[in-house]
Motif scaffolding. Sequence first.
Motif, PDB file in Angstrom:
ATOM      1  N   VAL A 179       0.920  -1.269   0.052  1.00 22.00           N
ATOM      2  CA  VAL A 179       0.032  -0.094  -0.138  1.00 22.00           C
ATOM      3  C   VAL A 179       0.627   1.196  -0.057  1.00 22.00           C
ATOM      4  CG1 VAL A 179      -1.640   1.291   1.590  1.00 22.00           C
ATOM      5  CG2 VAL A 179      -2.035  -1.192   0.961  1.00 22.00           C
ATOM      6  N   LEU A 180       2.071   1.232   0.759  1.00 21.75           N
ATOM      7  CA  LEU A 180       2.991   2.481   0.790  1.00 21.75           C
ATOM      8  C   LEU A 180       3.557   2.717  -0.652  1.00 21.75           C
ATOM      9  CD1 LEU A 180       4.435   2.206   4.491  1.00 21.75           C
ATOM     10  CD2 LEU A 180       2.818   3.717   3.557  1.00 21.75           C
ATOM     11  N   LEU A 190       2.136   2.105  -3.329  1.00 25.43           N
ATOM     12  CA  LEU A 190       1.046   2.731  -4.366  1.00 25.43           C
ATOM     13  C   LEU A 190       1.428   4.350  -4.847  1.00 25.43           C
ATOM     14  CD1 LEU A 190      -2.157   1.297  -3.323  1.00 25.43           C
ATOM     15  CD2 LEU A 190      -0.769   0.422  -5.319  1.00 25.43           C
ATOM     16  N   ARG A 191       1.443   4.268  -6.328  1.00 23.25           N
ATOM     17  CA  ARG A 191       1.479   5.807  -6.326  1.00 23.25           C
ATOM     18  C   ARG A 191       0.269   6.532  -6.143  1.00 23.25           C
ATOM     19  NH1 ARG A 191       4.803   7.822 -10.520  1.00 23.25           N
ATOM     20  NH2 ARG A 191       3.238   9.431 -11.188  1.00 23.25           N
ATOM     21  N   MET A 192       0.544   7.876  -5.557  1.00 25.82           N
ATOM     22  CA  MET A 192      -0.683   8.660  -5.287  1.00 25.82           C
ATOM     23  C   MET A 192      -0.909   9.355  -6.510  1.00 25.82           C
ATOM     24  SD  MET A 192      -1.643   8.658  -1.936  1.00 25.82           S
ATOM     25  CE  MET A 192      -2.392  10.564  -1.526  1.00 25.82           C
ATOM     26  N   GLU A 193      -2.399   9.389  -7.011  1.00 28.80           N
ATOM     27  CA  GLU A 193      -2.465  10.158  -8.076  1.00 28.80           C
ATOM     28  C   GLU A 193      -3.612  11.260  -7.617  1.00 28.80           C
ATOM     29  OE1 GLU A 193      -1.520   9.542 -10.909  1.00 28.80           O
ATOM     30  OE2 GLU A 193      -0.995   7.428 -10.676  1.00 28.80           O
ATOM     31  N   LYS A 194      -3.797  12.395  -8.351  1.00 29.02           N
ATOM     32  CA  LYS A 194      -4.550  13.252  -8.103  1.00 29.02           C
ATOM     33  C   LYS A 194      -6.038  12.978  -7.496  1.00 29.02           C
ATOM     34  CE  LYS A 194      -3.554  17.485 -10.661  1.00 29.02           C
ATOM     35  NZ  LYS A 194      -4.107  18.341 -11.978  1.00 29.02           N
ATOM     36  N   VAL A 195      -6.415  11.953  -7.998  1.00 34.98           N
ATOM     37  CA  VAL A 195      -7.828  11.411  -7.443  1.00 34.98           C
ATOM     38  C   VAL A 195      -7.885  10.825  -6.109  1.00 34.98           C
ATOM     39  CG1 VAL A 195      -7.437   8.925  -8.476  1.00 34.98           C
ATOM     40  CG2 VAL A 195      -9.863   9.938  -8.006  1.00 34.98           C
ATOM     41  N   LEU A 215      -5.591  12.120  -4.078  1.00 31.73           N
ATOM     42  CA  LEU A 215      -5.476  13.504  -3.096  1.00 31.73           C
ATOM     43  C   LEU A 215      -6.895  13.742  -2.673  1.00 31.73           C
ATOM     44  CD1 LEU A 215      -2.817  15.902  -4.409  1.00 31.73           C
ATOM     45  CD2 LEU A 215      -2.824  14.362  -2.240  1.00 31.73           C
ATOM     46  N   GLU A 216      -7.848  14.065  -3.813  1.00 28.64           N
ATOM     47  CA  GLU A 216      -9.149  14.162  -3.575  1.00 28.64           C
ATOM     48  C   GLU A 216      -9.994  13.496  -2.465  1.00 28.64           C
ATOM     49  OE1 GLU A 216     -10.979  14.434  -7.328  1.00 28.64           O
ATOM     50  OE2 GLU A 216      -9.342  15.826  -8.051  1.00 28.64           O
ATOM     51  N   GLU A 217      -9.652  12.209  -2.798  1.00 28.44           N
ATOM     52  CA  GLU A 217     -10.079  11.415  -1.789  1.00 28.44           C
ATOM     53  C   GLU A 217      -9.917  11.444  -0.296  1.00 28.44           C
ATOM     54  OE1 GLU A 217     -11.431   6.611  -1.504  1.00 28.44           O
ATOM     55  OE2 GLU A 217     -10.603   7.221  -3.515  1.00 28.44           O
ATOM     56  N   VAL A 247      -3.868  18.036   1.206  1.00 35.19           N
ATOM     57  CA  VAL A 247      -3.954  16.796   2.182  1.00 35.19           C
ATOM     58  C   VAL A 247      -2.912  17.038   3.285  1.00 35.19           C
ATOM     59  CG1 VAL A 247      -3.315  14.288   2.363  1.00 35.19           C
ATOM     60  CG2 VAL A 247      -4.754  15.404   0.478  1.00 35.19           C
ATOM     61  N   PHE A 260      -3.612  12.110   5.356  1.00 30.84           N
ATOM     62  CA  PHE A 260      -2.827  11.206   4.527  1.00 30.84           C
ATOM     63  C   PHE A 260      -2.643  10.030   5.405  1.00 30.84           C
ATOM     64  CE2 PHE A 260       1.153   9.375   3.054  1.00 30.84           C
ATOM     65  CZ  PHE A 260       1.094   9.142   1.705  1.00 30.84           C
ATOM     66  N   LYS A 310      -4.312   6.195   4.109  1.00 32.41           N
ATOM     67  CA  LYS A 310      -3.405   5.151   3.775  1.00 32.41           C
ATOM     68  C   LYS A 310      -3.830   3.965   4.778  1.00 32.41           C
ATOM     69  CE  LYS A 310      -0.476   6.101   0.489  1.00 32.41           C
ATOM     70  NZ  LYS A 310      -0.402   5.178  -0.755  1.00 32.41           N
ATOM     71  N   GLU A 363      -6.649   2.511   3.249  1.00 32.90           N
ATOM     72  CA  GLU A 363      -6.253   1.523   2.175  1.00 32.90           C
ATOM     73  C   GLU A 363      -5.790   0.351   2.821  1.00 32.90           C
ATOM     74  OE1 GLU A 363      -3.783   3.488  -0.498  1.00 32.90           O
ATOM     75  OE2 GLU A 363      -5.511   3.359  -1.942  1.00 32.90           O
ATOM     76  N   LEU A 367     -16.358  10.491  -4.648  1.00 29.40           N
ATOM     77  CA  LEU A 367     -14.927  10.975  -4.774  1.00 29.40           C
ATOM     78  C   LEU A 367     -14.163  10.158  -5.687  1.00 29.40           C
ATOM     79  CD1 LEU A 367     -14.701  12.073  -1.098  1.00 29.40           C
ATOM     80  CD2 LEU A 367     -14.457  13.751  -3.048  1.00 29.40           C
ATOM     81  N   ILE A 394      -8.807  -3.339   1.377  1.00 32.06           N
ATOM     82  CA  ILE A 394      -8.140  -2.184   1.036  1.00 32.06           C
ATOM     83  C   ILE A 394      -8.821  -1.611  -0.123  1.00 32.06           C
ATOM     84  CG2 ILE A 394      -5.710  -2.899   1.648  1.00 32.06           C
ATOM     85  CD1 ILE A 394      -5.500  -3.761  -1.223  1.00 32.06           C
ATOM     86  N   ALA A 395      -8.595  -0.512  -0.531  1.00 32.00           N
ATOM     87  CA  ALA A 395      -9.531  -0.016  -1.508  1.00 32.00           C
ATOM     88  C   ALA A 395      -8.926  -0.930  -2.864  1.00 32.00           C
ATOM     89  CB  ALA A 395      -9.114   1.519  -2.021  1.00 32.00           C
ATOM     90  N   LEU A 412       0.212  17.853   1.234  1.00 29.76           N
ATOM     91  CA  LEU A 412       0.364  17.496  -0.145  1.00 29.76           C
ATOM     92  C   LEU A 412      -0.831  18.172  -0.941  1.00 29.76           C
ATOM     93  CD1 LEU A 412       0.515  13.634   0.207  1.00 29.76           C
ATOM     94  CD2 LEU A 412       2.265  15.324   0.098  1.00 29.76           C
ATOM     95  N   LEU A 417       3.040  16.003  -5.630  1.00 29.22           N
ATOM     96  CA  LEU A 417       3.046  14.667  -6.086  1.00 29.22           C
ATOM     97  C   LEU A 417       3.705  14.394  -7.448  1.00 29.22           C
ATOM     98  CD1 LEU A 417      -0.721  13.127  -5.982  1.00 29.22           C
ATOM     99  CD2 LEU A 417       1.536  12.985  -4.349  1.00 29.22           C
ATOM    100  N   GLN A 426       6.999  12.496  -7.346  1.00 27.97           N
ATOM    101  CA  GLN A 426       6.891  10.920  -7.974  1.00 27.97           C
ATOM    102  C   GLN A 426       7.301  10.891  -9.416  1.00 27.97           C
ATOM    103  OE1 GLN A 426       3.304   8.932  -5.796  1.00 27.97           O
ATOM    104  NE2 GLN A 426       2.716  10.149  -7.449  1.00 27.97           N
TER     105      GLN A 426
END
Lengths: 352, 352
Positions: A277-278, A280-285, A287-289, A298, A303, A307, A310, B19, B49-50, B337, B342, B346
């Motif tokens: 899980v750690l 995993l790439r963080m995407e914009k979506v 961040l929104e979540e 965030v 954050f 995580k 997740e 979201l 997990i998601a 963040l 990101l 990244q």
Amino acid sequence: MADHGVKQPLLAGLNDSPLQPKTKSIDRRRFRHCRSAPAMNAFPEKTHIALSPISESVLSKLYPTFRKVVVILAIYLGIGTFCFFTVRHQIKGKKTNGILDSLYFCIVTMTTVGYGDLVPDSFTTKLLACAFVFSGMALVGLILSRAADYLVEKQETLMVKAIHSNHTIGTTEMMKEIETNRVRYKLLMVTTFLVLLMLTGTVFLYKVENLNLVDSFYCVCSTITTLGYGDKSFSTKGGRIFAVFWILTSTICLGQFFLYLAELNAEHRQRALVKWVLTLRMEKVDLEEADLDEDGVVSAAEFIIYKLKEMGKISQEDIALVMEEFEDLDADQSGTLSASDLVLAQSPRKGC
Amino acid sequence: MADHGVKQPLLAGLNDSPLQPKTKSIDRRRFRHCRSAPAMNAFPEKTHIALSPISESVLSKLYPTFRKVVVILAIYLGIGTFCFFTVRHQIKGKKTNGILDSLYFCIVTMTTVGYGDLVPDSFTTKLLACAFVFSGMALVGLILSRAADYLVEKQETLMVKAIHSNHTIGTTEMMKEIETNRVRYKLLMVTTFLVLLMLTGTVFLYKVENLNLVDSFYCVCSTITTLGYGDKSFSTKGGRIFAVFWILTSTICLGQFFLYLAELNAEHRQRALVKWVLTLRMEKVDLEEADLDEDGVVSAAEFIIYKLKEMGKISQEDIALVMEEFEDLDADQSGTLSASDLVLAQSPRKGC
């Protein structure tokens, strides 16, 4: 067995934990870096709560102590022995002393070893045995959830004290080492104990019951696994006195061994999951979540929640419950709690 | 253990949140799917997990599926039957058919029922039995961790489908009901199954093995609890064919019954603990402790982390791990963040 078993003892393990208020001075040192909950690192999943004198009383209501379990066991064995002694003439097989045989039969039944060297020989006795084996299983489960953890924790308390008195070793470092390898350490302890019990049993059967070495070992294995074919069992008076203590201890010890093995396994998996899980790439979506207060960025806390969610460590329900409480406390509805919020929100409750 | 049943579905439900537009279709499918994915529920609060298509493949590596467990069981029984068949002349007791008896002996040993109607009669066979009972116990544990959950999930999938096709009932309401009482529902299912197995066993022993009703019931109890005194057991060919299926199923079913009972118990405790933590007064010192970013106020997210830590749901170690990741991602070190962080943090990884 794997997961449930793993957790039950952990849950129950709380009370006798060396991390109780009494030893608070040790705790402070031990978890200097922890801001709120000193007991937390000991049990990774769910039982790490900040122990205060209040929590102790609440916990003792929530979790049965080791002492309580021993009392229940004594009552169970007392009633069992009395019942089987009353119907002793309806039990057939190799007999020695009336009361001893009843107790022995009770132990052999509750642990589900069931050698068959003594068997019920009437309808009443058969139904009685059925009742005692079911309740016995439940009781053994209860003991399993308490006994070995108790021993391990006692041992740890001693260790903490030893480290404490020997300041040359880095206390924090050492404790951290023990904590991260806690399950491994528990497994090692229970394995040592199990090997000792198996050795004692084998030597005893060899010496006292006059079995040869292979038969002694075979009877030990057949007993601790609760297999109990019954071709070899404890037939002398001395043997049965030894058996009543040894059978209960060794079957529970083997059960605990398997539980810790499963726990270690679950821990490895959990670590793999966390690692994954750690990475995993963080995407914009994402961040929104993660953005709980919807301020466009965030924060660290947001954050962390995202995580941990997740990783499956916390659920939306947990969050929702605490959020309710937060909104109640946030008297000025600023979206943050300050000392003035607390005064405003909690003052009417003072009367309670 | 406590809340996993509750957590699993809720998290899945979370994926339906607006979201997460991108993965919405996948998650929706997953919401239904995860109930049929046996790999998920066995290790309760650790595995939710998601979910994305990637995670599914990772999980299948982390957790053995029900099918894998069945294959392992088949291999175990195959080897066991072969071994005991090879040494069948060194096993004494009531015999019917060579291969059937070997399989029956293997099942009676691995489940630790150990009637003693067939017993090893040489050093080799005795040591072989020892080896098979230990590995059998481990295997039964593995099955226990998978089997009944699998059945429950199959049943739930059907239920979800039924609800889904009947739009007059509020789907969400109904699912929520099932989810909050998930453990209770699992316990009910396994109890029903257990009662059916006990009835079948009793009727079978009464009809085929010509035992009277009390003896049949007594033999059933003695078997499912793995007590196995051995005074009553399966002695006919037909009886042993029935036994190889029935013994394995019923002993595992009773084991699962006790596990769910413990789970329900733990859930009650966990709820009481959560309730208690939520009613604790917040003092100034708690605010300070909860204030992760030390900006003088406690945000909702910080409050959630603080309370969940008090409840023991998350540990300082969990937080520290995620914090490291956060600091790596926070390229401009602003303490929050944003999308630009990101991109900065990244982008170098893209090459990997």
